[in-house]
Design a protein around this motif. Structure first.
Motif, PDB file in Angstrom:
ATOM      1  N   ARG A 195       1.620  -1.121  -4.319  1.00 55.36           N
ATOM      2  CA  ARG A 195       0.882  -0.452  -3.250  1.00 55.36           C
ATOM      3  C   ARG A 195       0.905  -1.288  -1.969  1.00 55.36           C
ATOM      4  O   ARG A 195       0.951  -0.741  -0.860  1.00 55.36           O
ATOM      5  CB  ARG A 195      -0.548  -0.161  -3.702  1.00 55.36           C
TER       6      ARG A 195
ATOM      7  N   GLN B 242      -1.916  -1.426  -9.955  1.00 51.80           N
ATOM      8  CA  GLN B 242      -0.595  -1.531  -9.319  1.00 51.80           C
ATOM      9  C   GLN B 242      -0.674  -2.111  -7.910  1.00 51.80           C
ATOM     10  O   GLN B 242      -0.159  -1.540  -6.939  1.00 51.80           O
ATOM     11  CB  GLN B 242       0.088  -0.155  -9.278  1.00 51.80           C
TER      12      GLN B 242
ATOM     13  N   ASP C 101      -2.130   7.446 -10.642  1.00 59.00           N
ATOM     14  CA  ASP C 101      -1.289   6.339 -11.068  1.00 59.00           C
ATOM     15  C   ASP C 101       0.025   6.379 -10.283  1.00 59.00           C
ATOM     16  O   ASP C 101       0.720   7.401 -10.266  1.00 59.00           O
ATOM     17  CB  ASP C 101      -1.031   6.479 -12.573  1.00 59.00           C
ATOM     18  N   LEU C 102       0.376   5.266  -9.647  1.00 58.75           N
ATOM     19  CA  LEU C 102       1.571   5.241  -8.795  1.00 58.75           C
ATOM     20  C   LEU C 102       2.834   5.496  -9.600  1.00 58.75           C
ATOM     21  O   LEU C 102       3.727   6.235  -9.152  1.00 58.75           O
ATOM     22  CB  LEU C 102       1.667   3.898  -8.073  1.00 58.75           C
TER      23      LEU C 102
ATOM     24  N   GLY D 232       1.480   7.773  -4.801  1.00 59.74           N
ATOM     25  CA  GLY D 232       0.357   7.069  -5.412  1.00 59.74           C
ATOM     26  C   GLY D 232      -1.004   7.536  -4.973  1.00 59.74           C
ATOM     27  O   GLY D 232      -2.019   6.946  -5.371  1.00 59.74           O
TER      28      GLY D 232
END
Length: 561
Positions: free
Chosen positions: A335, A331, A354-355, A350
């Motif tokens: 981010r 991601q 996992d965000l 995050g």
């Protein structure tokens, strides 16, 4: 210490050190001079274009630690809002501008806004030997960086961009380990044996089925207009042959048509002709173009390296006794947005996980898929469907992140320029865009003029909305690779060539592959993750945004996914 190299008389090179007079040497003597200086002084080499100067050194077994690529740096400094008041930025256009832009993707239009990652560039490389004084250009660039509003950030960007140029040349020199036999076997399994002429057998079988199911004996499945007419004659309300639209239709011909389209793309882009053209001596050597896209992302010339499909990744195979370390950042763009906005709530979501799952845990949305759709909508400006419906929830949970991209969109809609974290600025809209806006605001404007202007303004706003994120993500990736390259050099025995130790062989936006001796693979995997963490600190200091990277140690690229 800097050492500047410049073409002198034919076959001769001027070597200019900061602390002594320039000397001229024969071009054939350059590799040994560079080799000796790398050991004695570890200088930063200054040259017009890495693509011109570095490959001959690599062929001579000489690796350069650092450089200044004047062509790439000129493009950044000329356009950056951070150096807009410098003499370099204010000077009239010249030869360095021509050289800097010959390999860039075109400035986007409303029709191509999100085609900025085109894998192949068909432009012609700069003829840098004809450029004016490299010494004068270097002095102008140093002044532009020193007098900019953010010298530290801009210098980091220039160093990272130049390191990327070294990496691109090294990856082309080393090549991606590639098995012709495996590629042929994969194609044969999917398409049938290589045909002497015409379509492969499995594709031909699909054509026969399509013609029968659509009752169109002469149908050419490679002609979208013909296919669309055949679908409409069969009673289907199709408006295009795009795959996403075809999947919504219910007819026996749709599954074979979709399969044909997929196999046709594979056959044309990565079939046997591609194999014959681009793979030799067990290596695929694409021609990477750092900074080849306006956002700073890379492009390639020929070979489609940035679109290597999953179906043939099993042909990327490590040499005996070696491993592939395949790493990708999770991601990355969301981010990056978190760091750009300084959004502590999104950073917390995050951290260590996992965000998208973290966004669900905040209660902003109910499912991971919704979190992903909402984030993509925020970064790409989707206003309809699920993205539009979920955006208000995302804005309430993470106001700073959403505000940053919304502000960037408004800037673009008004014809303004936005700038990445380290200083790469977006191009201004072109004359056609400005003319449309003027026509819409004129006394004699028509409703059609106004609709066109609003549409183009929204399009450009979507471009600038994503530019700040995508360009900053490209900067993070450059810093990641530059640090990883340094760490890989430390794992290579002193005095050995680039390919004697672990070395980068592939890059795709947020993914890298390192070809490494089996005994050093674990150390390489650790270097990959440590380099990612350092890249985050370089861009965002102590702000607590994570950049998790997974690193798989495999024999084949196909095993990594």
């Amino acid at each position: 210490m800097h050492i500047l190299l410049e073409r002198a008389a034919p076959g001769r090179v001027a070597v200019i050190r900061h602390d002594r007079d320039a000397v001229e040497i024969e071009e054939a003597e350059l590799p040994e001079l560079v080799r000796a200086e790398e050991v004695a002084a570890r200088p930063r080499w200054v040259w017009s274009d890495t693509r011109t100067w570095y490959p001959p050194l690599l062929r001579a077994g000489v690796r350069v630690e650092r450089c200044v690529d004047l062509r790439l740096s000129h493009a950044i400094l000329r356009a950056s809002t951070l150096s807009a008041r410098s003499g370099l930025a204010l000077a009239p256009p010249g030869s360095w501008d021509d050289a800097a832009h010959l390999e860039e993707a075109p400035v986007p239009t409303s029709a191509t806004l999100f085609d900025l990652d085109a894998a192949d560039s068909t432009t012609t490389r700069a003829q840098t030997a004809a450029l004016p004084s490299a010494a004068a250009e270097f002095a102008a660039q140093q002044d532009a960086a020193a007098t900019s509003t953010e010298p530290g950030r801009l210098r980091l960007l220039l160093a990272a961009e130049s390191a990327g140029a070294l990496i691109a040349a090294e990856m082309r020199h080393a090549g991606l380990p590639y098995s012709v036999e495996r590629h042929d076997a994969l194609l044969t399994q999917l398409l049938g044996p290589r045909p002497r002429y015409g379509r492969p057998a499995i594709m031909e079988e699909l054509v026969t089925r399509l013609r029968d199911l659509l009752e169109t004996p002469g149908l050419n499945p490679d002609s979208p207009p013909e296919v669309l007419k055949a679908l409409q004659r069969a009673g289907l309300m199709a408006t295009s042959t795009r795959s996403w639209e075809l999947r919504e239709l219910d007819h026996p011909a749709i599954p074979p048509l979709l399969r044909y389209k997929k196999l046709s793309r594979l056959y044309s882009a990565n079939g046997w002709v591609w194999l014959d053209t681009w793979v030799a001596d067990g290596r695929f050597r694409p021609d990477y173009l750092p900074g080849g896209v306006v956002t700073g992302r890379w492009a390639t010339r020929g070979g489609g390296a940035l679109q290597l499909p999953k179906e043939v990744r099993g042909a990327v195979v490590a040499d005996p006794g070696w491993k592939l370390v395949v790493a990708d950042a999770a991601q990355l763009e969301p981010r990056i947005l978190t760091g750009l906005a300084g959004d502590t709530a999104m950073a917390a979501a995050g951290r260590g996980r996992d965000l998208y799952a973290g966004i669900v845990a905040t209660g902003a949305v109910a499912e991971r898929a919704q979190a992903k759709v909402a984030m993509l909508g925020a970064m790409y400006g989707a206003t309809t469907g699920d993205s539009g419906r979920l955006m208000p929830r995302l804005a309430r949970a993470f106001p700073r992140a959403v505000r940053l991209v919304e502000d960037a969109a408004r800037t673009g809609e008004n014809g303004g320029v936005v700038t990445s974290r380290l200083g790469r600025s977006s191009p201004p809209p072109g004359a056609g865009w400005r003319n449309s806006q003027s026509a819409a605001s004129g006394a004699e404007s028509t409703p059609a003029d106004e609709r066109r202007a609003r549409s183009q303004a929204r399009d450009w706003g979507r471009f600038t909305r994503n530019f700040v994120v995508q360009a900053s993500a490209a900067e993070w990736a450059l810093c990641w690779m530059a640090e990883l390259r340094n760490r890989l050099a430390e794992l290579t025995p002193a005095g050995e060539s680039l390919t004697a130790g672990p070395h980068l062989v592939y890059f795709l936006h947020d993914e890298v592959i390192v070809h490494a001796p089996a005994e050093s693979a674990d150390a390489v995997a650790a270097a990959v993750t440590e380099s990612a963490a350092l890249a985050g600190r370089l861009l965002f200091g102590g702000f607590p945004v994570d950049f998790p990277v997974t690193a798989a140690i495999v024999d084949s690229y196909g095993e990594a996914k």
